[in-house]
Design a protein around this motif. Structure first.
Motif, PDB file in Angstrom:
ATOM      1  N   UNK A   1      37.610  48.054  33.873  1.00 58.66           N
ATOM      2  CA  UNK A   1      38.301  47.647  35.099  1.00 58.66           C
ATOM      3  C   UNK A   1      38.965  46.282  34.895  1.00 58.66           C
ATOM      4  N   UNK A   2      40.150  46.126  35.459  1.00 57.29           N
ATOM      5  CA  UNK A   2      40.806  44.826  35.490  1.00 57.29           C
ATOM      6  C   UNK A   2      40.479  44.194  36.844  1.00 57.29           C
ATOM      7  N   UNK A   3      39.746  43.089  36.828  1.00 62.11           N
ATOM      8  CA  UNK A   3      39.278  42.427  38.038  1.00 62.11           C
ATOM      9  C   UNK A   3      40.010  41.104  38.230  1.00 62.11           C
ATOM     10  N   UNK A   4      40.288  40.768  39.467  1.00 60.75           N
ATOM     11  CA  UNK A   4      41.020  39.551  39.812  1.00 60.75           C
ATOM     12  C   UNK A   4      40.213  38.713  40.797  1.00 60.75           C
ATOM     13  N   UNK A   5      40.219  37.389  40.571  1.00 62.52           N
ATOM     14  CA  UNK A   5      39.652  36.429  41.518  1.00 62.52           C
ATOM     15  C   UNK A   5      40.694  35.332  41.725  1.00 62.52           C
ATOM     16  N   UNK A   6      40.897  34.924  42.955  1.00 60.74           N
ATOM     17  CA  UNK A   6      41.844  33.866  43.267  1.00 60.74           C
ATOM     18  C   UNK A   6      41.171  32.700  43.961  1.00 60.74           C
ATOM     19  N   UNK A   7      41.948  31.667  44.196  1.00 59.05           N
ATOM     20  CA  UNK A   7      41.488  30.489  44.932  1.00 59.05           C
ATOM     21  C   UNK A   7      41.949  30.622  46.375  1.00 59.05           C
ATOM     22  N   UNK A   8      41.043  30.405  47.328  1.00 60.73           N
ATOM     23  CA  UNK A   8      41.416  30.405  48.744  1.00 60.73           C
ATOM     24  C   UNK A   8      41.901  29.012  49.115  1.00 60.73           C
ATOM     25  N   UNK A   9      43.107  28.717  48.691  1.00 62.38           N
ATOM     26  CA  UNK A   9      43.712  27.432  48.975  1.00 62.38           C
ATOM     27  C   UNK A   9      45.130  27.409  48.456  1.00 62.38           C
ATOM     28  N   UNK A  10      45.808  26.296  48.671  1.00 58.93           N
ATOM     29  CA  UNK A  10      47.159  26.083  48.165  1.00 58.93           C
ATOM     30  C   UNK A  10      47.267  24.647  47.669  1.00 58.93           C
ATOM     31  N   UNK A  11      48.204  24.369  46.741  1.00 55.03           N
ATOM     32  CA  UNK A  11      48.320  23.009  46.220  1.00 55.03           C
ATOM     33  C   UNK A  11      48.606  21.956  47.280  1.00 55.03           C
ATOM     34  N   UNK A  12      49.393  22.300  48.284  1.00 53.52           N
ATOM     35  CA  UNK A  12      49.690  21.350  49.358  1.00 53.52           C
ATOM     36  C   UNK A  12      49.335  21.994  50.690  1.00 53.52           C
ATOM     37  N   UNK A  13      48.348  21.420  51.381  1.00 53.82           N
ATOM     38  CA  UNK A  13      47.952  21.911  52.695  1.00 53.82           C
ATOM     39  C   UNK A  13      47.079  20.848  53.362  1.00 53.82           C
TER      40      UNK A  13
ATOM     41  N   UNK B   1      44.752  48.204  40.269  1.00 53.70           N
ATOM     42  CA  UNK B   1      45.313  49.462  39.767  1.00 53.70           C
ATOM     43  C   UNK B   1      46.814  49.428  39.988  1.00 53.70           C
ATOM     44  N   UNK B   2      47.528  50.299  39.284  1.00 55.52           N
ATOM     45  CA  UNK B   2      48.968  50.428  39.465  1.00 55.52           C
ATOM     46  C   UNK B   2      49.285  51.705  40.221  1.00 55.52           C
ATOM     47  N   UNK B   3      50.243  51.605  41.130  1.00 51.29           N
ATOM     48  CA  UNK B   3      50.764  52.778  41.829  1.00 51.29           C
ATOM     49  C   UNK B   3      52.277  52.624  41.888  1.00 51.29           C
ATOM     50  N   UNK B   4      52.957  53.277  40.963  1.00 46.77           N
ATOM     51  CA  UNK B   4      54.400  53.106  40.874  1.00 46.77           C
ATOM     52  C   UNK B   4      54.740  51.689  40.472  1.00 46.77           C
ATOM     53  N   UNK B   5      55.547  51.021  41.290  1.00 40.95           N
ATOM     54  CA  UNK B   5      55.961  49.646  41.018  1.00 40.95           C
ATOM     55  C   UNK B   5      55.091  48.620  41.734  1.00 40.95           C
ATOM     56  N   UNK B   6      53.949  49.056  42.247  1.00 41.10           N
ATOM     57  CA  UNK B   6      53.084  48.155  42.998  1.00 41.10           C
ATOM     58  C   UNK B   6      51.753  47.940  42.285  1.00 41.10           C
ATOM     59  N   UNK B   7      51.270  46.726  42.367  1.00 37.27           N
ATOM     60  CA  UNK B   7      49.933  46.386  41.900  1.00 37.27           C
ATOM     61  C   UNK B   7      49.013  46.404  43.114  1.00 37.27           C
ATOM     62  N   UNK B   8      48.038  47.300  43.100  1.00 36.65           N
ATOM     63  CA  UNK B   8      47.115  47.437  44.217  1.00 36.65           C
ATOM     64  C   UNK B   8      45.848  46.630  43.955  1.00 36.65           C
ATOM     65  N   UNK B   9      45.332  46.006  44.997  1.00 27.63           N
ATOM     66  CA  UNK B   9      44.080  45.257  44.926  1.00 27.63           C
ATOM     67  C   UNK B   9      43.087  45.909  45.879  1.00 27.63           C
ATOM     68  N   UNK B  10      41.968  46.348  45.341  1.00 26.65           N
ATOM     69  CA  UNK B  10      40.944  46.987  46.165  1.00 26.65           C
ATOM     70  C   UNK B  10      39.672  46.146  46.150  1.00 26.65           C
TER      71      UNK B  10
END
Length: 473
Positions: A275-287, A308-317
């Motif tokens: 599986x390709x797993x993603x984690x992000x930061x809940x923030x922004x550089x300027x806020x 996952x990929x669906x056509x031209x979209x990257x889906x995040x579940x």
């Protein structure tokens, strides 16, 4: 090496229950996501001594299930001449039985000028790291000091890395570099054609998914509109095909990864199941500052997401392991919401909860899901069918968020919503992750029932609510 694992977490009613957040101080970019020797490792940018963007360390957490996280000794501190003003973002690598960290060392001069060094550190036990020094000594010719955030991988016997860069003409791009041994690196080309308004691409990540090359990155743009400077920091992705031999990335348009108010600097990892797993930061550089700064901590990471990929979209579940957090299910019967009326959904518990709901309505119907409703905090997801637009609307004076609205145009009917609510965040997955909305929120009153208001008739079915709670590992 500084060891801050003994720090007790600050008590705060907005402290997250199942999201990674710092014991104290400021957290930002997730770094070094890797599965190594039977465990998942997540490093992250951390200022242990304050809630400002300074003094960046690499904090370190480990998990065997992506749910329960163990805090480990700090991996990197800004204590060398080549990273004296911050150990900036990078990646983790498994090489010859060791865990290696490839990261950007940030150095500022007295005039505020920036120098960047791409550096290595090594650990044999996954706990204690020895710095090996710079492997790319400064910015290459043609680039400014904004040269950072390496993400590396091994392919066909060589190492490759994508690195965010700013050209000397102050336009942003992503460069590709290669090395036989992680020590001697050679730049072999640029992968993104600069845009006029884009001055930097940060946090690039390049991987293969379902036979396609996917690049995630953060685009920083600045434009003058009506005499005012407008800056935007957006995390997005591009899908295409990568030609490593010629350093060419043929790709489609840049699409935004998340349409909420608080999402940036994502990084991915490949888990043992593929599986390709993603984690992000809940923030922004300027806020603006978050209300938790008053308690001595700020920011958190998103929950892991499966790509996952669906056509031209990257889906995040939502990560499937999150089901292990569920308590007793509350099931609501299917219901028809007549035009011009509202319906209350099940009463939510204190703390964290998950709501899964399916919607049947005409594509031009208007409806609003009110997640929080109150003077202290209101948050809603609004669908404007006639315009084909889905928007997140929030109002939280305590956080300086005054009647904000952010959304996207969609070319599909909204049929399913999955909401994951923690003590100070909401993550909304639309139609199994075609679109996602992530935001921080800071309610001060007790829990209440979400409700849905409909301008035209709407049918709700498969309505499930679960309390979410950590259990012993």
């Amino acid at each position: 090496m500084l060891d801050r694992t003994v720090l007790d977490a600050i008590e705060d009613p907005w402290r997250q229950s199942f999201h990674l957040c710092p014991a104290r101080g400021l957290m930002n970019d997730p770094n070094g996501l890797i599965f190594w020797q039977g465990a998942y490792h997540v490093f992250y940018q951390w200022n242990p001594d304050g809630c400002v963007h300074q003094n960046k360390h690499w904090a370190h957490a480990r998990s065997t299930d992506l749910i329960h996280w163990e805090s480990l000794p700090v991996a990197l501190a800004p204590d060398a001449v080549y990273d004296a003003h911050g150990c900036y973002s990078g990646c983790a690598l498994d090489f010859d039985g060791a865990l290696l960290l490839l990261y950007s060392g940030n150095v500022r001069d007295e005039a505020g000028g920036r120098s960047s060094y791409q550096c290595l550190a090594r650990s044999r036990d996954g706990l204690h790291f020895d710095k090996l020094g710079p492997v790319i000594d400064g910015s290459p010719s043609g680039y400014t000091g904004h040269f950072r955030d390496p993400k590396a991988w091994r392919e066909a016997g060589n190492w490759y890395a994508v690195i965010g860069a700013q050209r000397e003409d102050l336009s942003g791009t992503v460069v590709l570099a290669t090395s036989p041994d992680l020590h001697d690196w050679k730049l072999i080309g640029e992968l993104i054609e600069p845009e006029e308004s884009c001055y930097m691409y940060e946090c690039p990540d390049l991987f293969v998914l379902d036979g396609c090359s996917v690049m995630t990155c953060c685009k920083q743009t600045q434009e003058v509109r009506a005499g005012n400077i407008y800056r935007e920091d957006v995390a997005g992705y591009m899908i295409g095909q990568m030609d490593l031999g010629h350093a060419r990335f043929s790709h489609g348009t840049f699409r935004q990864l998340d349409h909420g108010f608080d999402f940036y600097a994502p990084q991915t990892l490949l888990d043992p199941a593929g599986r390709r797993l993603l984690i992000g930061w809940m923030g922004l550089p300027t806020q603006p500052e978050t209300p938790t700064v008053a308690s001595g901590w700020t920011h958190c990471l998103t929950m892991p997401r499966e790509l996952t990929l669906e056509g031209e979209r990257l889906l995040q579940r939502p990560l499937r392991e999150l089901k292990h957090l569920r308590g007793d299910e509350i099931r609501m019967p299917d219901v028809e919401v007549e035009a011009g009326t509202a319906i209350s959904l099940p009463q939510v518990p204190e703390g964290a909860w998950e709501l899964d709901i399916s919607i049947e309505a005409s594509i031009d119907a208007d409806w609003v899901l009110h997640i929080y409703s109150g003077e202290d905090q209101s948050l809603s997801l609004a669908y404007e069918g006639g315009q084909g637009r889905l928007s997140l609307v929030r109002h939280c004076p305590a956080a300086g968020q005054i009647h904000e609205r952010k959304g996207c145009d969609i070319g599909f009917r909204v049929e399913r919503l999955q909401l994951f609510v923690d003590r100070s965040s909401v993550e909304i997955f639309v139609n199994n992750g075609i679109e996602v909305f992530t935001t921080r929120c800071y309610p001060t009153s007790g829990p209440s029932s979400p409700r849905l208001t409909a301008a035209q008739s709407v049918a709700l079915h498969d309505i499930h609510l679960w309390p979410l709670a950590q259990r012993p590992a």
